[in-house]
Design a protein around this motif. Structure first.
Motif: not given
Length: 313
Positions: A276-294
């Motif tokens: 099982e994954p320890a965490a999901v999402g981007l390896h580097d979250p800073a490279t994309f806007p947050a989901t709320g920033e459509i």
């Protein structure tokens, strides 16, 4: 699983539910739902597919109604047998995911329109061969095309700036399956539909395969505690797709969302029982806007690129 087993990280966990993942139903009901949830979904695909072909139902209303039914079914299961309660969407997330869902549906419709304009109504109205041959052929063809496009979306820097929008959420559930860049949907679904049309599969075969792919696409994203055992080596599952969304790039394979055979054949199958994954999402979250920033997510592909960094493999 046995009543108690050692997980991949060495911790001993109950096979019924971890405290953070416990649902509102009792152990017996939960065990029953975990067993029947996926077979019931596959039976629904068969039932609707058979009736749609025999009664010559119009795909224009069969497909969206079936989609809504699948989503509703899996949302209920997410509440009854959740994989992780912390992955349930909040009210604000539901609103955001709803907007993304509409954009995804628009992208899907645009892809279909472009394919139709490009090659016309090339698919025959009636099967050229027996549906028992056409349906498996269409499934394998579409699945391979989808796999290759998906994998390229992770490997190609330009396409990743589109597809990466889908990997921003730090949870995996039915609702955020629709979190996509609209152009990513146009390209991915357009190329798959183009492949099916050029091969010449009939409309009934494409309809039935489409129902299965729809069910699988939402099933693998479902936040439900369902394990399909050895079938993981044939069909995609939530167990595999959670790894695909892992922040650990070494395990983030599994580009197939319907069949898992291409992951096996092309070396991107990483699942094993208990992994099982320890965490999901981007390896580097800073490279994309947050989901709320459509709006920012939609224009992200054309923004100035940051310094190169690793992407999910």
């Amino acid at each position: 699983m046995d009543e108690c087993e050692r997980a991949a990280d060495g911790k001993i966990r109950s096979s019924d539910y971890w405290v953070a993942r416990k649902g509102p139903v009792g152990k017996t009901t939960a065990r029953f739902l975990r067993v029947v949830a996926y077979p019931a979904l596959l039976l629904a695909v068969i039932f609707v597919g058979v009736f749609a072909v025999r009664q010559k139902w119009d795909p224009a209303w069969v497909s969206p109604l079936f989609l809504l039914g699948v989503i509703s079914y899996l949302v209920v299961l997410e509440r009854l047998i959740p994989y992780d309660r912390n992955w349930h969407p909040g009210k604000r997330e539901w609103r955001l995911y709803g907007i993304y869902f509409l954009l995804t549906m628009a992208g899907s419709g645009l892809a279909q329109l472009l394919v139709t304009l490009a090659i016309g109504l090339i698919s025959p109205a009636e099967p050229t061969y027996h549906l028992g041959i056409e349906i498996p052929g269409a499934l394998l063809t579409g699945s391979l095309a989808s796999y290759l496009v998906h994998r390229l979306g992770h490997r190609n820097p330009v396409l990743w700036r589109l597809h990466g929008v889908h990997h921003v959420p730090e949870k995996v559930n039915v609702a955020n399956n629709g979190v996509n860049h609209v152009l990513d949907i146009v390209l991915a679904q357009g190329l798959v539909q183009l492949a099916l049309a050029l091969v010449g599969f009939s409309r009934p075969a494409v309809l039935v395969v489409g129902l299965f792919v729809t069910a699988q696409g939402y099933f693998v994203h479902a936040n439900i505690d369902v394990r399909i055992g050895p079938l993981n080596h044939v069909l995609a599952s939530p167990e595999q797709h959670r790894l695909h969304h892992s922040t650990d790039l070494a395990e983030a394979g599994h580009y197939g969302s319907d069949l898992s055979c291409w992951d096996h054949l092309l070396g991107s199958f990483t699942w094993r029982p208990g992994r099982e994954p320890a965490a999901v999402g981007l390896h580097d979250p800073a490279t994309f806007p947050a989901t709320g920033e459509i709006l920012a997510a939609l224009v992200h592909p054309w923004r100035r690129r940051p310094a190169p960094g690793p992407r999910p493999e």
